[in-house]
Design a protein around this motif. Structure first.
Motif, PDB file in Angstrom:
ATOM      1  N   ILE A   1       0.851  -1.176   0.000  1.00 54.16           N
ATOM      2  CA  ILE A   1       0.000   0.000   0.000  1.00 54.16           C
ATOM      3  C   ILE A   1       0.891   1.230   0.000  1.00 54.16           C
ATOM      4  CG2 ILE A   1      -0.218   0.049   2.534  1.00 54.16           C
ATOM      5  CD1 ILE A   1      -3.073   0.995   2.128  1.00 54.16           C
ATOM      6  N   SER A   2       0.670   2.110  -0.941  1.00 53.41           N
ATOM      7  CA  SER A   2       1.497   3.297  -1.068  1.00 53.41           C
ATOM      8  C   SER A   2       0.624   4.517  -1.248  1.00 53.41           C
ATOM      9  CB  SER A   2       2.454   3.154  -2.261  1.00 53.41           C
ATOM     10  OG  SER A   2       3.221   4.323  -2.428  1.00 53.41           O
ATOM     11  N   ASN A   3       0.513   5.289  -0.168  1.00 50.60           N
ATOM     12  CA  ASN A   3      -0.269   6.517  -0.214  1.00 50.60           C
ATOM     13  C   ASN A   3      -1.683   6.261  -0.739  1.00 50.60           C
ATOM     14  OD1 ASN A   3       2.067   7.705   0.642  1.00 50.60           O
ATOM     15  ND2 ASN A   3       2.602   8.549  -1.351  1.00 50.60           N
TER      16      ASN A   3
ATOM     17  N   VAL B   1       0.979   6.104   4.637  1.00 52.79           N
ATOM     18  CA  VAL B   1       0.078   7.236   4.421  1.00 52.79           C
ATOM     19  C   VAL B   1       0.903   8.490   4.147  1.00 52.79           C
ATOM     20  CG1 VAL B   1      -1.842   6.320   5.796  1.00 52.79           C
ATOM     21  CG2 VAL B   1      -0.002   7.606   6.926  1.00 52.79           C
ATOM     22  N   ILE B   2       0.231   9.614   3.994  1.00 51.67           N
ATOM     23  CA  ILE B   2       0.905  10.889   3.801  1.00 51.67           C
ATOM     24  C   ILE B   2       0.872  11.649   5.123  1.00 51.67           C
ATOM     25  CG2 ILE B   2       0.899  13.071   2.540  1.00 51.67           C
ATOM     26  CD1 ILE B   2      -0.491  11.606   0.239  1.00 51.67           C
ATOM     27  N   LYS B   3       2.020  11.901   5.668  1.00 51.56           N
ATOM     28  CA  LYS B   3       2.117  12.574   6.959  1.00 51.56           C
ATOM     29  C   LYS B   3       1.396  13.919   6.920  1.00 51.56           C
ATOM     30  CE  LYS B   3       5.543  14.165  10.342  1.00 51.56           C
ATOM     31  NZ  LYS B   3       7.005  14.291  10.624  1.00 51.56           N
ATOM     32  N   GLY B   4       0.575  14.173   7.940  1.00 53.64           N
ATOM     33  CA  GLY B   4      -0.145  15.425   8.045  1.00 53.64           C
ATOM     34  C   GLY B   4      -1.542  15.403   7.472  1.00 53.64           C
ATOM     35  N   MET B   5      -1.869  14.380   6.663  1.00 55.10           N
ATOM     36  CA  MET B   5      -3.197  14.306   6.054  1.00 55.10           C
ATOM     37  C   MET B   5      -4.210  13.678   7.008  1.00 55.10           C
ATOM     38  SD  MET B   5      -3.105  13.509   1.982  1.00 55.10           S
ATOM     39  CE  MET B   5      -4.884  13.723   1.995  1.00 55.10           C
ATOM     40  N   TYR B   6      -5.479  13.958   6.747  1.00 54.57           N
ATOM     41  CA  TYR B   6      -6.576  13.354   7.491  1.00 54.57           C
ATOM     42  C   TYR B   6      -7.102  12.145   6.717  1.00 54.57           C
ATOM     43  CZ  TYR B   6      -6.684  17.601  10.337  1.00 54.57           C
ATOM     44  OH  TYR B   6      -6.359  18.634  11.183  1.00 54.57           O
ATOM     45  N   TYR B   7      -7.461  11.112   7.458  1.00 62.00           N
ATOM     46  CA  TYR B   7      -7.997   9.892   6.857  1.00 62.00           C
ATOM     47  C   TYR B   7      -9.206   9.414   7.647  1.00 62.00           C
ATOM     48  CZ  TYR B   7      -3.619   9.486   4.225  1.00 62.00           C
ATOM     49  OH  TYR B   7      -2.560   9.712   3.388  1.00 62.00           O
ATOM     50  N   SER B   8     -10.077   8.717   6.952  1.00 56.49           N
ATOM     51  CA  SER B   8     -11.212   8.082   7.595  1.00 56.49           C
ATOM     52  C   SER B   8     -11.126   6.575   7.373  1.00 56.49           C
ATOM     53  CB  SER B   8     -12.527   8.623   7.028  1.00 56.49           C
ATOM     54  OG  SER B   8     -13.638   7.956   7.604  1.00 56.49           O
ATOM     55  N   ILE B   9     -11.427   5.838   8.407  1.00 54.58           N
ATOM     56  CA  ILE B   9     -11.503   4.378   8.333  1.00 54.58           C
ATOM     57  C   ILE B   9     -12.977   3.987   8.346  1.00 54.58           C
ATOM     58  CG2 ILE B   9     -10.930   2.182   9.447  1.00 54.58           C
ATOM     59  CD1 ILE B   9      -8.517   3.647   8.422  1.00 54.58           C
ATOM     60  N   THR B  10     -13.395   3.152   7.405  1.00 55.47           N
ATOM     61  CA  THR B  10     -14.755   2.606   7.407  1.00 55.47           C
ATOM     62  C   THR B  10     -14.662   1.095   7.502  1.00 55.47           C
ATOM     63  OG1 THR B  10     -15.594   4.404   6.005  1.00 55.47           O
ATOM     64  CG2 THR B  10     -16.926   2.424   6.140  1.00 55.47           C
TER      65      THR B  10
ATOM     66  N   ALA C   1     -12.087   8.705  12.125  1.00 55.87           N
ATOM     67  CA  ALA C   1     -11.061   9.459  11.413  1.00 55.87           C
ATOM     68  C   ALA C   1      -9.844   9.731  12.292  1.00 55.87           C
ATOM     69  CB  ALA C   1     -11.638  10.770  10.887  1.00 55.87           C
ATOM     70  N   PHE C   2      -8.728  10.011  11.635  1.00 53.29           N
ATOM     71  CA  PHE C   2      -7.491  10.339  12.352  1.00 53.29           C
ATOM     72  C   PHE C   2      -6.639  11.241  11.464  1.00 53.29           C
ATOM     73  CE2 PHE C   2      -6.428   6.711   9.732  1.00 53.29           C
ATOM     74  CZ  PHE C   2      -5.130   6.947   9.317  1.00 53.29           C
ATOM     75  N   ARG C   3      -5.662  11.873  12.071  1.00 56.74           N
ATOM     76  CA  ARG C   3      -4.666  12.630  11.328  1.00 56.74           C
ATOM     77  C   ARG C   3      -3.340  11.889  11.404  1.00 56.74           C
ATOM     78  NH1 ARG C   3      -2.480  18.889  12.129  1.00 56.74           N
ATOM     79  NH2 ARG C   3      -1.558  19.056  10.037  1.00 56.74           N
ATOM     80  N   ALA C   4      -2.735  11.666  10.261  1.00 52.28           N
ATOM     81  CA  ALA C   4      -1.488  10.901  10.215  1.00 52.28           C
ATOM     82  C   ALA C   4      -0.324  11.759  10.702  1.00 52.28           C
ATOM     83  CB  ALA C   4      -1.231  10.418   8.796  1.00 52.28           C
ATOM     84  N   LEU C   5       0.313  11.320  11.779  1.00 53.45           N
ATOM     85  CA  LEU C   5       1.482  12.028  12.295  1.00 53.45           C
ATOM     86  C   LEU C   5       2.783  11.427  11.792  1.00 53.45           C
ATOM     87  CD1 LEU C   5       0.477  12.727  16.012  1.00 53.45           C
ATOM     88  CD2 LEU C   5       0.107  14.129  13.964  1.00 53.45           C
TER      89      LEU C   5
ATOM     90  N   ASP D   1       4.629   8.708   8.475  1.00 49.87           N
ATOM     91  CA  ASP D   1       4.483   8.187   7.122  1.00 49.87           C
ATOM     92  C   ASP D   1       3.918   6.768   7.105  1.00 49.87           C
ATOM     93  OD1 ASP D   1       5.509  10.505   5.947  1.00 49.87           O
ATOM     94  OD2 ASP D   1       7.572   9.808   6.224  1.00 49.87           O
ATOM     95  N   VAL D   2       4.112   6.064   8.196  1.00 44.97           N
ATOM     96  CA  VAL D   2       3.564   4.720   8.353  1.00 44.97           C
ATOM     97  C   VAL D   2       2.800   4.681   9.670  1.00 44.97           C
ATOM     98  CG1 VAL D   2       4.065   2.271   8.627  1.00 44.97           C
ATOM     99  CG2 VAL D   2       5.425   3.647   7.041  1.00 44.97           C
ATOM    100  N   VAL D   3       1.551   4.248   9.613  1.00 44.61           N
ATOM    101  CA  VAL D   3       0.732   4.187  10.815  1.00 44.61           C
ATOM    102  C   VAL D   3       0.233   2.763  11.020  1.00 44.61           C
ATOM    103  CG1 VAL D   3       0.012   6.597  10.618  1.00 44.61           C
ATOM    104  CG2 VAL D   3      -1.406   4.794   9.597  1.00 44.61           C
ATOM    105  N   GLU D   4      -0.157   2.480  12.243  1.00 47.26           N
ATOM    106  CA  GLU D   4      -0.674   1.159  12.587  1.00 47.26           C
ATOM    107  C   GLU D   4      -2.142   1.302  12.977  1.00 47.26           C
ATOM    108  OE1 GLU D   4       1.709  -2.282  14.519  1.00 47.26           O
ATOM    109  OE2 GLU D   4       0.734  -1.206  16.164  1.00 47.26           O
TER     110      GLU D   4
END
Length: 354
Positions: A8-10, A87-96, A137-141, A143-146
């Protein structure tokens, strides 16, 4: 699980790798339904009592339902699943993700992407299918999140936990005010992932009040969830997305907007139904500080909408806008699925004094 296993890349929108759990463990890594190896489930790492469930499988007299496809996982007491994603650091993401209750009475789920975490209550079942889809939702702090989904349950039967299926991610782009609208995301076009080929929408859980809302710009300040719906499966007044207020006064959305004290404003919006057999006399209540309006809508459950306007004078430099449904409603085709009026195309503009 090695990070190299995760291709998975961005990723901007779609299922996580093996997010539908259709790729299962090897027979040597499973005993009955219980997964024995923490790394047996492709692309996932598991902890605790995790079962690999096939659609139609029985537990005693109870038939276990799988939201999509043929397989899902069930999380027992203190069990969890996790996956590392780029992920892209600093961006917001939503998990469904989709979840179904089984035999526990007070089921809830913890979902986390460090340092953010949330508790999603599952006591209320909103659809008659046996499952619902939830967003967080979360904000990515980094480049790789768990991403971790954890069942904090303490049931006597460790297998009495929720079924989890179809986990997806979507990048969020927080909208801004425009010259045509002082509200952010008044058309609800920015929001969580909605699974294609499904007919139940995505629930945005209650008590979502921080900057990481899966519905950017809006807060869910209620005891129950609101439902995010799309025009592919529902009747939507304007555009592709809208909100269905599915739990009466316990299902509310709000936004605080900057205003000029003493200046008059007009709040316009659309009220309708989702063409989902939700029929009856509906009322949407809108608040702008102390100003209120009740908008009746006679629904035949076949789609349609009307427009309304609330004029008010701003009492301060910030005004709180709130919407909720006056009454509870059930779908007429199954008498068990919660439903309600749809709101969309909400606009706030200043107007000239008369």
């Amino acid at each position: 699980m090695n990070f190299s296993d995760v291709n998975i890349s961005n990723l901007i929108s779609g299922l996580l790798p093996n997010g539908d759990f259709e790729k299962g463990p090897k027979q040597s890594d499973i005993k009955g339904t219980v997964v024995k190896n923490p790394h047996a489930l492709p692309h996932w790492e598991i902890s605790g009592f995790v079962e690999y469930i096939k659609s139609g499988q029985k537990q005693g007299d109870m038939l276990l339902v799988v939201p999509e496809g043929a397989y899902a996982v069930r999380l027992g007491n203190e069990a969890s699943i996790k996956q590392r994603v780029r992920v892209i650091k600093g961006m917001y993401y939503s998990i469904t993700f989709s979840a179904a209750r089984t035999c526990a009475q007070e089921e809830r789920l913890n979902i986390s992407v460090a340092p953010d975490s949330g508790v999603l209550p599952m006591q209320t079942l909103y659809s008659s299918n046996g499952w619902d889809s939830y967003a967080w939702a979360f904000r990515a702090l980094y480049d790789v999140v768990e991403i971790v989904i954890h069942n904090p349950g303490v049931e006597e039967d460790p297998a009495c936990g929720p079924l989890i299926d179809s986990i997806a991610i979507r990048a969020l782009y927080p909208p801004k005010m425009t010259s045509n609208n002082l509200l952010k995301n008044g058309d609800f076009e920015e929001g969580p992932y909605i699974f294609p080929n499904t007919t139940w929408g995505t629930l945005i859980p209650p008590f979502i009040e921080d900057d990481h809302s899966p519905l950017p710009g809006w807060m869910i300040e209620s005891l129950k969830a609101v439902k995010y719906i799309d025009s592919d499966h529902f009747s939507v007044p304007v555009g592709k997305r809208a909100i269905e207020l599915v739990a009466g006064k316990e299902s509310a959305i709000s936004q605080v907007v900057r205003t000029i004290p003493g200046k008059p404003y007009a709040l316009t919006f659309a009220v309708g139904d989702a063409s989902n057999a939700c029929a009856g006399s509906m009322v949407v209540e809108a608040f702008a500080s102390r100003a209120t309006i009740k908008v009746p809508y006679e629904s035949k459950g076949e789609g349609g909408f009307k427009r309304a306007v609330l004029r008010f004078v701003a009492p301060g430099n910030r005004t709180r806008i709130v919407f909720y449904s006056t009454f509870y409603h059930m779908r007429s085709d199954d008498f068990s699925s919660l439903c309600g009026p749809v709101i969309d195309d909400i606009r706030l503009l200043s107007i000239r004094k008369p």
